[in-house]
Structure formats: C-alpha cells, structure tokens
Design an enzyme around this catalytic site. Structure first.
Site, PDB file in Angstrom:
ATOM      1  N   SER A 166       0.840  -1.195   0.000  1.00  0.00           N
ATOM      2  CA  SER A 166       0.000   0.000   0.000  1.00  0.00           C
ATOM      3  C   SER A 166       0.881   1.253   0.000  1.00  0.00           C
ATOM      4  CB  SER A 166      -0.944  -0.046   1.204  1.00  0.00           C
ATOM      5  OG  SER A 166      -1.931   0.933   1.109  1.00  0.00           O
ATOM      6  N   ARG A 236     -11.784   6.366  10.286  1.00  0.00           N
ATOM      7  CA  ARG A 236     -11.345   4.979  10.285  1.00  0.00           C
ATOM      8  C   ARG A 236     -12.430   4.056   9.715  1.00  0.00           C
ATOM      9  NH1 ARG A 236      -6.985   1.877   9.734  1.00  0.00           N
ATOM     10  NH2 ARG A 236      -6.951   0.060  11.089  1.00  0.00           N
ATOM     11  N   ASP A 331      -8.890  -6.460  -4.400  1.00  0.00           N
ATOM     12  CA  ASP A 331      -8.515  -5.160  -3.848  1.00  0.00           C
ATOM     13  C   ASP A 331      -9.121  -4.079  -4.730  1.00  0.00           C
ATOM     14  OD1 ASP A 331      -7.307  -2.851  -2.927  1.00  0.00           O
ATOM     15  OD2 ASP A 331      -5.257  -3.632  -3.020  1.00  0.00           O
ATOM     16  N   HIS A 364      -8.074  -5.108  -0.052  1.00  0.00           N
ATOM     17  CA  HIS A 364      -6.782  -4.454   0.141  1.00  0.00           C
ATOM     18  C   HIS A 364      -6.040  -5.036   1.344  1.00  0.00           C
ATOM     19  CE1 HIS A 364      -3.889  -1.288  -0.415  1.00  0.00           C
ATOM     20  NE2 HIS A 364      -4.056  -0.821   0.807  1.00  0.00           N
ATOM     21  N   ASP A 365      -6.782  -5.405   2.356  1.00  0.00           N
ATOM     22  CA  ASP A 365      -6.194  -5.959   3.575  1.00  0.00           C
ATOM     23  C   ASP A 365      -5.403  -7.239   3.332  1.00  0.00           C
ATOM     24  OD1 ASP A 365      -6.636  -4.191   5.563  1.00  0.00           O
ATOM     25  OD2 ASP A 365      -8.245  -5.285   6.550  1.00  0.00           O
TER      26      ASP A 365
END
Lengths: 399, 399
Positions: A166, A236, A331, A364-365
């Site tokens: 990232s 968040r 992602d 994405h994680d």
C-alpha cells in the site's frame, strides 16, 4: 531446515518462528531535512527496529516501509507487551518469507507518525509547543530521504530490498527512483503509482470528518486536553470499508443482525455496524488526528510521473533495481489494474520484473493476511535474493 | 408528434416539453397508520404533485416513488421558484418517456421526509414538540401503505405503473408484492432486493457522522436552534462517492489540481475535493438530519425475502404485475448483479419481465441522467403500457 519436531511444544515452535522479544531503537538527526514543500524540518528523531544480523559485507539489509496506521514494529513482541505483535509478523521472522535468519530487516517509523518518530504531537522547536497542524505536510519522497539518512547511520550503502504494501509500496517505488544505486530489489505490494479521484475522495471525506470535529481545535487539541475522537472514528470507518472487499464483507457479515431482529432505532442492527464502530472506536483511542491528516495527504500527493508529464515510464527510467510487483484480485482500493500500470512502465524500461496477481478474497487488507500463495511468492523471491547474496559473497571469498 | 419547429424559439420548445408550472397538493390523514415497528403514527399529512390528467376509467395513473434526497417534486417548476426543476423532469413531461399527455403522474413525498410530508421536524401530537429522533423508524413497506391510502383518496384502484429508481425502485417492488392487484406494471431502476454489507456499512458511517455531531443533540437540534451540518456534510460526501462510478470520477476530476500545484496544507488541492465539499455544504443547508437517519434505515431494512427465509422467488410469488428492471453497467452501489437477483426471482415465477442493462459511465447517478438508450427503453415500455390502455378502453367502448 527445521529440526525434528517430535519433542517441541507448540509454544516453542511459535517462538521459533517469531523474532521474539524486540526493542525499538532511535536516532536523532541534528541536520535539517529539506522537504518537498520548500521548507525543512530542523531536527528530528526516527524510531526503528531491526531483526536478524547485518552480514559482513552489509549486503543482506531489507527495509520494510509501513502503510497508514502501522509503525516500525514490524515483527516480534515487546518484553512488557507480549500481545503487541508486529504488524507483519507473518511475513518477517526466522523461517518466514522474509527470513531473519538470513536477512537484516529494518522497520522504521515514518516522520509525522504517532508511534515515536518526530510528529505533530512533539514540540515545535520554534514555539516549544506541539507542532499540531503546523507540522509540515510531508511526501513519500520526504520519508524516503529521511530513511536514506537512517541507512547512512546504519552503514548500509545498498539495501538488498526495500519492501512495502500500500503506502509502503509507494515508498519502495520511490526508493527505486530516488536512490537507484542503493536498492537491488524493489518489492511493491497492493500499491499504485498514484491515487485515483475516488481514492482521494475517500481520503478527503475522512480528513473533513477530523477537521470539522470541534475537538480538533485546528490541530491544537493537545493543549485542550481532548482528542477529536468522533472525527477519527468516522475516518477509520470510511477507511475500513475500502480495505475490505465487497465479497469478503458479504461473506463475513452479510446482513446478519446482532439480535436477529430489527431494532427500529439508531443503535446497532447489523453485525457489520458493530464491527465498524468497534474498529473506529479502537482507532480513535490510539491514533493521532494530525498524523492521519498528514499520512492521507502523502498518499494523495504521491505521483512520481507528475514531473514527467504523467509519463510513468519516464519516471522509472533511471531505476536499476529488480522488481516484484504483487496485487490482489479483490482489492478495489488499489486494484490489480493499478499494479499493471507500474508493470507496463517497468517493462517499457526493460527492467527485470516479476508480477504476481494473487486470487484472494480479502480486498486491500490481503497484503497483511496469511495466504499460502502470497507467502510463497514472497518466500521464493527472497530465496532468489538470498542465493544472489551467497553467490556474490562466495565470489568475493574466491577473489 | 412535434409541430413544425421553424418558428419556435428554444425557450418555447423547452416549455413545451416540460409540465410547466406546478403546485404541491397535500392531504391530511386522520386515521392512524400502523407501522412495521409495531407502533402507529396517529395522523399525518402527505404532500404530493400530479401531472397530466386522470382518464375516465382511471387507468392511466403512474406513481413515481422517490429516492434518498428527492421529493414529490418530480417535474416542472414552481411559480415562485422558476429554477426549482423537478428531480425527474427529463423523464416526466409532455412528449417525455413518461408522457404526461397520456399518463396521470403522481409524485408523493414520503413520510419522514423534510419536504412537506409529516416528518421529524413536525410536532409530535403527544408532546407538542418536534418529533426529532423519536419519529418512528419507517420501512419501505410503511411508505407503500401510506401511498396506497393516498391512491384511495385520489380514487385510483389500480396504477398503470409504479416506478422508481434506487430506493424508489424498492418501493415499486414492494408495491408489486403488497398490493399485487393494484399495480399493472412495476418499473424498478438501479435498485436491489436488499442492501449488501458494504451498502449498510456506508450508510452506517454516514449515520455515525450525524449522530456524533455535537449539534445533533440526540435529534432535538431544532430546540437548540442549530443544525448538525458537519455530520450531514460528511454523510453526503460519503454518499456522493458511492453515487458516481470510479471511471466517471476519474474522467470528470482525475487528479486535476485547483491551482495546478500542491498546497501542502489541508485546504483544497484537488478538484474532486472542491466538488465533494460543495455537494456536502449544499446538502447540509437544506436536508434534515433526522430524515437522513430515517431514510438510510429504510434502505438498510428493505429485504422482502427475509420473511421467506431469504427466498426472493417466494417473496415475489404473489405478484401480478409485469416488470421492467433496469440497471447501469458502472453502478457499483446497486450493481447490475443486484438487478439480476430480482430478474431471476421473477423468471422463476414466470412473470412477464423485461430487463435492460444500460452501458453508461455515470454509476448509480445514471438513473437520474439523460441517456438516449435509457430514455428509449423507458419510452418504449410506457408506449406499450399506453397501447394497452387504448386497446382496453376501445374494447370497453365496443362492449
């Protein structure tokens, strides 16, 4: 190779595959660091951790760059915090893909962060008060400059690899362009050569949530003894939605109700709400609002092709490293297509590059999660780097 | 057919294709409306508009249901607000796809809205003070019940069609299930049979931004003379990102900088930031925070298959209408796959259904925008409905 396992307890096994107890180090830099915004930061401290041993010819150093909410604490645990496991502990350790029995690994906390390196909560030497929102807006390139100085201090002329996922991948990519001779391998995971309008939009909404929180006080909330938790929490939550894939969220949470029934109120109905609010609350407890603003801006600004009229091939023309580019199929924050852009520019430059697109459900994680195929790609790539180091060192001995 | 255009000015032409000046109507319902949450709303007013004329056998009535931030003001302008054009004016008017020279069109403002129908800003008859957050949490089904009562008042036993996009499409779908004999055609555009975890997540973050705004005062901000603008603004910005497609955003805004240079601050760098903040500011000026909470909950709760163990085919088994289902290729909020779910359930039930998937770049917002293929689909479908009306009425005359 692992020894016979018959007589090993599982906790022993676990400790074997972890770097174990680590302690952060720090270095104070008294020389001003010129910044891309035209100013300079007078002096600063970088906090870092190292795992493994630097070999005699200093050819086995790997720099791991962190993303938004991570830090220098890449692997292992602290003596007094046995549950505070490094954020990439599944990647870095003895026998792990980035094997600390072979490599000397450095995790460094970026400038402006809230985990030890000089940041907005530290005193501005000019005023004696916390920098707050007057902490300079930094870029990925500024971070790379500061990391290069740390490499100087550690006596590392050239990294075997610089690696990140990232935002960390952006730093690795910037390293390959800014210090082409100081990096043999560049490992860019789940990243992008620049943010899209949609990426920027999500960042800006998150920033607006923080900036408009009355407890933000223009960034000077430290003096008011408050924290803009509401803004951080919403920021968040927004971020978290973009880290997970749609399918993964559907699979994990779907429309599952906490009590099995609609509540007809504005508390928690769905498990996904409970999860996101928990993530938001947790984040608001430990993360600094000014740091959040800074880091999202660094993300927005990263665009190495910009000074080449948008030509990424030109931007990467002076690189000398070999590249491993990795993306994840689900992602949607930095989709595989964004990695393809990097790949094409590298191929245009006839660079040695390996590209791995991992079929993984976790959005994405995924770059932080255990996945056998992903881990094998990294392991194989690092094995190759290690073999090169061995060959070079044998040639050195023979010569 | 249009007359010869040679001597018409463009403004005349424009007024020709608009329903022109309209005025809202209202009806007060003194009978309590039982609600899905187990309570009832004692009495209430619905505001609505009508365009065109109801024919003798009352067979040409079309109900248009609105989505999140729209209202009963579907077409035309108000005498004192010549710029306040109805939200679906491109769809509804003389010679338009839903032709008001043929159809009698009704736009109704949903209960709980902030545009005239009874909502959270109106006095709770029990306390005499504004309902605020104590306004009952409504469902799509509650809205449909209230709309059916309005149809009773207007003497409409059966709608030629009930039509809506997004949340409006959910209402149309609910009509087909709840009042199967009262709707000949059901037109569901850019909608879904239920929200995904990701959809709910976005709604919940938006709600959290409002609920945690100190100016929200637990929903009683009216008494405090303030409006939770910060929360509404962030909520709208989040929503807006999900209405546009990634590609459309890239095309319209890309990484274009407002001044051509990075500002190294937290003001506006990118055009997309300027656009989103403008949209957020505008929305916070006119929209009610409690209404936003209510409407997003109605979205979250809509799940007609729920009482059939998740079986949408079973949920749609008692429908009698014919269906037009339309989706847009780049809509990632309610993607074409979500329309396919409705389509499959209808096909399973052997319903007459036409499905149109429009290749359009504008994401979810496409359902509100001009697009020749989209408009032609609707025009053709309504032409078919009109021909049926003519045939039926001729048969009636001959009989």
């Amino acid at each position: 190779m692992l020894p016979a396992l018959g007589f090993l307890t599982s906790s022993l096994l676990e400790s074997m595959s972890s770097v174990g107890i680590v302690a952060p180090l720090s270095h104070h830099f008294a020389e001003p660091l010129p910044l891309q915004n035209g100013t300079a930061i007078a002096d600063y401290t970088l906090v870092y951790e190292t795992y493994g041993k630097l070999n005699a010819d200093k050819s086995n150093a790997v720099l791991v760059c962190h993303a938004l909410n991570a830090s220098h604490h890449v692997a292992g645990v602290y003596r007094d915090q046995p549950r505070n496991v490094g954020w990439w502990d599944n990647m870095v350790g003895p026998g792990k893909p980035l094997d600390t029995d072979k490599f000397f690994v450095i995790g460094v906390n970026n400038l402006g962060s809230c985990f030890g390196s000089t940041g907005p909560m530290h005193p501005n030497p000019v005023t004696g008060k916390p920098y707050g929102a007057r902490f300079p807006v930094l870029t990925v390139e500024d971070w790379v400059h500061s990391q290069a100085r740390l490499a100087d201090v550690l006596g590392i002329a050239q990294f075997a690899a610089v690696m990140g996922g990232s935002l960390g991948g952006m730093q690795a990519l910037a390293w390959s362009m800014m210090y082409p001779a100081r990096i043999r391998h560049c490992i860019v995971i789940a990243s992008t050569p620049k943010l899209s309008a949609q990426n920027i939009a999500f960042n800006d909404v998150a920033r607006q949530a923080i900036l408009t929180d009355p407890d933000f006080h223009g960034g000077d909330f430290y003096a008011h003894g408050v924290v803009p938790k509401r803004g951080l929490r919403v920021a968040r939550m927004i971020g978290h939605i973009t880290y997970l894939s749609n399918d993964d969220m559907a699979e994990k949470f779907g429309r599952t109700l906490r009590t099995g029934e609609y509540q007809f109120g504005f508390g928690i109905d769905f498990e996904i709400e409970s999860y996101l609010r928990y993530q938001g609350d947790k984040f608001a407890e430990y993360f600094d609002a000014n740091t959040y603003l800074l880091i999202t801006k660094a993300l927005d600004y990263f665009d190495p092709a910009r000074q080449f009229g948008g030509d990424l091939t030109a931007a990467l023309a002076n690189t000398q490293a070999q590249f491993l580019i990795t993306s994840f199929s689900t992602d949607w924050r930095f989709a595989p297509e964004r990695s393809h852009e990097i790949l094409r520019a590298l191929v245009n430059n006839k660079r040695k590059v390996i590209y791995a697109e991992i079929e993984a459900p976790h959005g994405h994680d995924a770059f932080l999660l255990e996945d056998a195929r992903y881990m094998n790609v990294l392991r194989t790539y690092y094995d190759g780097i290690w073999n090169n180091i061995l060959e070079t060192s044998q040639r050195g001995e023979q010569a």
